[in-house]
Design an enzyme around this catalytic site. Structure first.
Site, PDB file in Angstrom:
ATOM      1  N   HIS A 171       0.841  -1.208   0.000  1.00  0.00           N
ATOM      2  CA  HIS A 171       0.000   0.000   0.000  1.00  0.00           C
ATOM      3  C   HIS A 171       0.874   1.255   0.000  1.00  0.00           C
ATOM      4  CE1 HIS A 171      -3.596   2.408   1.475  1.00  0.00           C
ATOM      5  NE2 HIS A 171      -2.586   3.196   1.830  1.00  0.00           N
ATOM      6  N   ASP A 268     -10.972  13.836   6.882  1.00  0.00           N
ATOM      7  CA  ASP A 268     -10.173  12.872   6.127  1.00  0.00           C
ATOM      8  C   ASP A 268      -9.909  13.378   4.709  1.00  0.00           C
ATOM      9  OD1 ASP A 268      -8.859  10.406   5.574  1.00  0.00           O
ATOM     10  OD2 ASP A 268     -10.730   9.517   4.842  1.00  0.00           O
ATOM     11  N   HIS A 273      -9.942   8.072   2.808  1.00  0.00           N
ATOM     12  CA  HIS A 273      -9.912   6.693   3.298  1.00  0.00           C
ATOM     13  C   HIS A 273     -11.317   6.111   3.432  1.00  0.00           C
ATOM     14  CE1 HIS A 273      -5.962   8.157   4.779  1.00  0.00           C
ATOM     15  NE2 HIS A 273      -5.578   6.909   4.609  1.00  0.00           N
TER      16      HIS A 273
END
Lengths: 349, 96
Positions: A171, A268, A273
């Protein structure tokens, strides 16, 4: 305190003190303070520039091939990165399992990109893969800072060490690939796509190493780093189910799996996310529809798309480009092209 | 006064909220924190990145709130050091 190699007042004094010292009657102190202010300003300017010109932050490797450098941050702060070099390409294993995981897993990710997508490292020019472990004290996170990966040890309760899972390393390194391809802006839908590509390639490299088919895979993110103090079995899931519910610390999984449930708030960075759950689920549906190994056809469609998008691409452009990639790779009316359209339709497009 | 550290972004993504044990902080750290909150300059900010960051949230006894955010991709040495000291006295806040 932080160590300083040159100006002794550079690192340890806050700006308001430096401002005062820059007006000192003592010429020596005044000069040191002004030098420190200039150095700090230069560093901030450099970091801002690197964020917009990623190629300048790539450290070339000798011979432009796989080249890993693992550093020990020795529980220092972000400013201490990268830390002390403890393992270079070709070196023997160290006694520190965390160092070896960062080294080995970044190698797996390099191999994955090279063998599956014919890509030579993050920038496709063989840039060095730099990892720092033991960042901070029980630091509960890992990140790509634009130049390198950095991994915390976790607090041992909510999370264990972040190098433990290959999907975490995949990731974070994929954020580097994104930086050196379409460089998706890290906010709103383009930011959610940035997170999405990182999640997709993270799970694909894990599936590739394990030799799993789409049906055999768990399709979870971060399962191996969850600690004993949480009820969550993973951080995110590609499936149409919550990764966790009612966890004492994490609460409820906020990720939607359909466009109608898209988060529209400002937290965020506009839900990067959170809303990544929508394309994540579409990718899962596509991989299951095509069958076999997800890094094959589904992965190829997504990698081609990654290189076709641009900084401000949104979900609609993602849909268009994946369909165009499926068409280019597998032909008009192909099973793959129909599967892409079907997957996006299932999540609301 | 209550002090919180809110870690966000990075791989985890889910914001993690910590409360600092203010009684464990030395006078020098408290003083540095107060001054940092007051004197932190806004200035041009780097674009948001996947690295995430940490927000220091200070809730004073009179209810007023001061916040200071530090990006992990563009750390400032003096604030970074301060955050390290706060983290050493912080515990995760449970949601329920």
């Amino acid at each position: 305190m932080l160590e300083c190699s040159h100006n002794p007042i550079h690192c340890i004094l806050p700006p308001y003190i430096l401002d005062q010292l820059s007006q000192s009657a003592d010429a020596k102190i005044r000069k040191l303070a002004i030098d420190a202010i200039e150095a700090a300003a230069a560093m901030r300017a450099q970091r801002m520039m690197l964020a917009t010109l990623p190629a300048m932050s790539a450290i070339p490797s000798p011979g432009a091939k796989k080249h890993r450098l693992a550093y020990d941050a020795k529980h220092g702060s972000m400013w201490s990165l990268p830390g002390t070099l403890v393992r270079s390409e070709g070196d023997k294993k160290t006694r520190d399992a965390t160092v070896n995981e960062a080294y080995d897993y970044s190698g797996h990710v390099y191999d994955f990109y090279q063998k599956i997508f014919s890509r030579n490292s993050l920038d496709d020019k063989g840039m060095s893969l730099i990892s720092s472990v033991h960042l901070g004290n029980k630091f509960n996170n890992a990140f790509w800072n634009g130049e390198q990966m950095a991994y915390g040890d976790g607090d041992g309760s909510l999370f264990v060490r972040f190098t433990k899972a290959l999907d975490v390393v995949g990731h974070e390194l994929t954020h580097g690939v994104v930086t050196h391809t379409c460089n998706l802006q890290y906010q709103d839908e383009s930011g959610a796509l940035n997170e999405h590509f990182a999640d997709v390639m993270g799970v694909l490299v894990s599936q590739w190493r394990a030799g799993q088919t789409a049906k055999q895979a768990a399709w979870t993110v971060g399962a191996e780093i969850m600690g004993p103090g949480t009820t969550a079995k993973c951080l995110r899931t590609f499936k149409d189910e919550p990764a966790y519910q009612g966890d004492p610390i994490l609460g409820d999984d906020p990720q939607p799996k359909h466009l109608k449930d898209k988060y529209t708030g400002s937290a965020d960075q506009g839900g990067v996310h959170i809303n990544s759950g929508i394309p994540n689920h579409a990718f899962y549906l596509l991989a299951m529809e095509i069958g076999g190994r997800a890094w094959g056809k589904a992965g190829q469609i997504w990698y081609r798309t990654l290189r076709a998008l641009h900084q401000t691409s949104d979900f609609a452009q993602m849909v268009t480009e994946t369909e165009a990639s499926a068409l280019a790779l597998y032909g008009s009316g192909s099973i793959e092209q129909k599967a892409v359209a079907k997957a996006w339709k299932a999540v609301g497009f | 006064m209550r002090i919180f550290l809110i870690e966000s972004g990075g791989f985890v993504g889910v914001p993690l909220r910590y409360e600092v044990d203010v009684s464990a902080l030395g006078a020098a750290v408290k003083s540095a924190l107060e001054r940092a909150m007051v004197t932190a300059t806004a200035g041009p900010q780097p674009p948001p990145t996947s690295a995430g960051g940490v927000c220091i949230r200070m809730v004073r006894d009179d209810g007023s709130v001061n916040q200071l955010t530090l990006s992990h991709a563009a750390p400032a040495p003096e604030i970074d050091e301060l955050v390290q000291r706060l983290r050493a006295c912080a515990t995760l806040v449970h949601k329920r």
